[in-house]
Design an enzyme around this catalytic site. Sequence first.
Site, PDB file in Angstrom:
ATOM      1  NE  ARG A  22      -6.088   3.162  -2.050  1.00 43.93           N
ATOM      2  CZ  ARG A  22      -5.301   2.795  -3.058  1.00 43.93           C
ATOM      3  NH1 ARG A  22      -4.213   2.082  -2.831  1.00 43.93           N
ATOM      4  NH2 ARG A  22      -5.569   3.190  -4.272  1.00 43.93           N
ATOM      5  CB  SER A  42     -12.308   5.595  -2.859  1.00 39.92           C
ATOM      6  OG  SER A  42     -11.838   6.049  -4.104  1.00 39.92           O
ATOM      7  CD  GLU A  95      -9.454   4.382   0.400  1.00 42.14           C
ATOM      8  OE1 GLU A  95      -9.816   3.761  -0.611  1.00 42.14           O
ATOM      9  OE2 GLU A  95      -8.835   5.453   0.372  1.00 42.14           O
TER      10      GLU A  95
HETATM   11  C1  LIG Z   1     -10.929  14.112  -2.409  1.00 47.04           C
HETATM   12  C2  LIG Z   1     -10.102  12.974  -1.834  1.00 47.04           C
HETATM   13  C3  LIG Z   1      -9.387  12.152  -2.683  1.00 47.04           C
HETATM   14  C4  LIG Z   1      -8.603  11.102  -2.175  1.00 47.04           C
HETATM   15  N1  LIG Z   1      -7.904  10.308  -3.031  1.00 47.04           N
HETATM   16  C5  LIG Z   1      -7.151   9.308  -2.555  1.00 47.04           C
HETATM   17  C6  LIG Z   1      -6.405   8.471  -3.456  1.00 47.04           C
HETATM   18  O1  LIG Z   1      -6.416   8.666  -4.662  1.00 47.04           O
HETATM   19  N2  LIG Z   1      -5.679   7.454  -2.928  1.00 47.04           N
HETATM   20  C7  LIG Z   1      -5.629   7.231  -1.585  1.00 47.04           C
HETATM   21  O2  LIG Z   1      -4.954   6.283  -1.171  1.00 47.04           O
HETATM   22  N3  LIG Z   1      -6.306   8.012  -0.707  1.00 47.04           N
HETATM   23  C8  LIG Z   1      -7.056   9.031  -1.160  1.00 47.04           C
HETATM   24  N4  LIG Z   1      -7.761   9.823  -0.297  1.00 47.04           N
HETATM   25  C9  LIG Z   1      -7.718   9.548   1.148  1.00 47.04           C
HETATM   26  C10 LIG Z   1      -6.700  10.428   1.928  1.00 47.04           C
HETATM   27  O3  LIG Z   1      -6.418  11.608   1.244  1.00 47.04           O
HETATM   28  C11 LIG Z   1      -5.398   9.683   2.202  1.00 47.04           C
HETATM   29  O4  LIG Z   1      -5.639   8.507   2.907  1.00 47.04           O
HETATM   30  C12 LIG Z   1      -4.417  10.555   2.997  1.00 47.04           C
HETATM   31  O5  LIG Z   1      -3.167   9.914   3.074  1.00 47.04           O
HETATM   32  C13 LIG Z   1      -4.889  10.853   4.417  1.00 47.04           C
HETATM   33  O6  LIG Z   1      -4.018  11.810   4.966  1.00 47.04           O
HETATM   34  P1  LIG Z   1      -4.461  12.743   6.162  1.00 47.04           P
HETATM   35  O7  LIG Z   1      -3.283  13.499   6.594  1.00 47.04           O
HETATM   36  O8  LIG Z   1      -5.653  13.525   5.773  1.00 47.04           O
HETATM   37  O9  LIG Z   1      -4.852  11.647   7.260  1.00 47.04           O
HETATM   38  P2  LIG Z   1      -5.968  11.780   8.396  1.00 47.04           P
HETATM   39  O10 LIG Z   1      -7.316  11.704   7.755  1.00 47.04           O
HETATM   40  O11 LIG Z   1      -5.687  12.921   9.272  1.00 47.04           O
HETATM   41  O12 LIG Z   1      -5.712  10.413   9.183  1.00 47.04           O
HETATM   42  C14 LIG Z   1      -6.017   9.185   8.566  1.00 47.04           C
HETATM   43  C15 LIG Z   1      -5.570   8.030   9.497  1.00 47.04           C
HETATM   44  O13 LIG Z   1      -4.151   8.026   9.602  1.00 47.04           O
HETATM   45  C16 LIG Z   1      -3.751   8.238  10.969  1.00 47.04           C
HETATM   46  N5  LIG Z   1      -2.591   9.132  10.904  1.00 47.04           N
HETATM   47  C17 LIG Z   1      -2.516  10.350  10.318  1.00 47.04           C
HETATM   48  N6  LIG Z   1      -1.278  10.833  10.429  1.00 47.04           N
HETATM   49  C18 LIG Z   1      -0.542   9.908  11.098  1.00 47.04           C
HETATM   50  C19 LIG Z   1       0.800   9.831  11.529  1.00 47.04           C
HETATM   51  N7  LIG Z   1       1.672  10.823  11.294  1.00 47.04           N
HETATM   52  N8  LIG Z   1       1.214   8.714  12.192  1.00 47.04           N
HETATM   53  C20 LIG Z   1       0.348   7.688  12.441  1.00 47.04           C
HETATM   54  N9  LIG Z   1      -0.954   7.720  12.057  1.00 47.04           N
HETATM   55  C21 LIG Z   1      -1.380   8.814  11.392  1.00 47.04           C
HETATM   56  C22 LIG Z   1      -4.962   8.880  11.647  1.00 47.04           C
HETATM   57  O14 LIG Z   1      -4.970   8.605  13.029  1.00 47.04           O
HETATM   58  C23 LIG Z   1      -6.101   8.196  10.919  1.00 47.04           C
HETATM   59  O15 LIG Z   1      -6.310   6.913  11.470  1.00 47.04           O
HETATM   60  C24 LIG Z   1      -8.550  10.879  -0.783  1.00 47.04           C
HETATM   61  C25 LIG Z   1      -9.288  11.726   0.081  1.00 47.04           C
HETATM   62  C26 LIG Z   1     -10.052  12.768  -0.448  1.00 47.04           C
HETATM   63  C27 LIG Z   1     -10.811  13.665   0.480  1.00 47.04           C
END
Ligand SMILES: Cc1cc2nc3c(=O)[nH]c(=O)nc-3n(C[C@H](O)[C@H](O)[C@H](O)COP(=O)(O)OP(=O)(O)OC[C@H]3O[C@@H](n4cnc5c(N)ncnc54)[C@H](O)[C@@H]3O)c2cc1C
Length: 364
Positions: free
Chosen positions: A174, A251, A356
């Site tokens: 992670r 998580s 996380e």
């Molecule tokens: C119901 C649920 C289930 C989930 N299950 C999992 C799972 O099974 N496994 C897992 O690993 N995660 C899980 N997650 C967490 C999440 O979905 C992931 O981490 C996902 O990749 C985040 O993507 P996002 O576009 O929403 O990022 P955001 O929340 O928009 O951003 C997250 C971070 O990444 C940075 N960021 C975003 N895009 C970029 C970019 N293009 N370049 C540089 N930095 C960037 C942001 O600044 C921030 O710091 C879950 C979340 C939820 C709500």
Amino acid sequence: MVSFDDLRDRLTATGARLRAAVPLAELTTLRVGGPATVAECESTEALVATVRELDAAGIPVLLLAGGSNLLIGDDGFEGVVVRIATTGVELTGDAVLAEAGANWDAVVAATVEAGFGGLECLSGIPGSAGATPVQNVGAYGVEVANSLRRVRLLDRASGEIRWVEPGELGFGYRTSVLKHSDAAVVLAVEFGLRADGSSAPLGYRELANALGAPEGESRPAAEVRAAVLRLRADKGMVLDPDDHDTWSAGSFFTNPIVADENVAAVRAAIASHLGADVAVPTFPAAGGVKFSAGWLIERAGFAKGFPGDGSPARLSTKHTLALTNRGAATATDLVTLARTVRQGVAERFGITLEPEPVTVGVSL
Ligand SMILES: Cc1cc2nc3c(=O)[nH]c(=O)nc-3n(C[C@H](O)[C@H](O)[C@H](O)COP(=O)(O)OP(=O)(O)OC[C@H]3O[C@@H](n4cnc5c(N)ncnc54)[C@H](O)[C@@H]3O)c2cc1C
């Protein structure tokens, strides 16, 4: 702070759409976060130009795509939230190329529907393709690092754009060099796929059992995707606006990796609270032993749904590892709950859980 009019003038030529005082709760899956100016970028060119312009002016930038791994404070963000809203996805031979803002599950679905395997275990994870390398997204025994071929980055210090190999990204559990860092923007990602349509080897017992398959074997990617989506839905890990158990960041705590030299003390603490014969789920990890955060939380006395009806922020009723907003929670409510859980686990077992999601304007 730069005025909104100044910002609009500055960003006009970038192609970004600027909006003032947007409640960030509307852009996060935890549905909390105060107001901020948002610059929406629907093309990679707009994204690059906007970030370059803001960086040159020394204006703080928060990158946000799906908002599914962010806990933003109730005061919002002083600066500009750059919303990554690109969408392009292209299947090329045995690879898939996605722009950063492309919906991740749609990318996975497209590969499976086109007859390719490799990404199916990562089905149903909310958010964007570009965020997947940030925390080396993983589920059911697979991480994006397993099949990522390259990442296109904007280096914010030099303004340069280049393709980067996975070896440069410092992937771990992670995490990567991109997490908790303002150094780069992911513009695009490319994943290698399994051309025979078989899944990655099943490395997670619960999933293998659900498919009636031995661990280590592959199954058709479409079957594995369907099983993963079922398992995830049962745990509230697939977004559903009608189900408050999914108003979360997934998580909330990572599974703690306890250094080898501290494992005996942790096991002794667990035995003193739960008895010497309790079966403790652990997994091998580099430099130590990985414990299950969900198991520790539950055994520390925090049941599903804690602290119960009436509280605006509660543990999911399906999964103790997810902190959820029951509809009216603030970031402060969620932080309070997170602190309570973290302190309870630390007091009983001597392990400090780490969040996380990326926290902005709040800390535990
Ligand atoms: C119901 C649920 C289930 C989930 N299950 C999992 C799972 O099974 N496994 C897992 O690993 N995660 C899980 N997650 C967490 C999440 O979905 C992931 O981490 C996902 O990749 C985040 O993507 P996002 O576009 O929403 O990022 P955001 O929340 O928009 O951003 C997250 C971070 O990444 C940075 N960021 C975003 N895009 C970029 C970019 N293009 N370049 C540089 N930095 C960037 C942001 O600044 C921030 O710091 C879950 C979340 C939820 C709500």
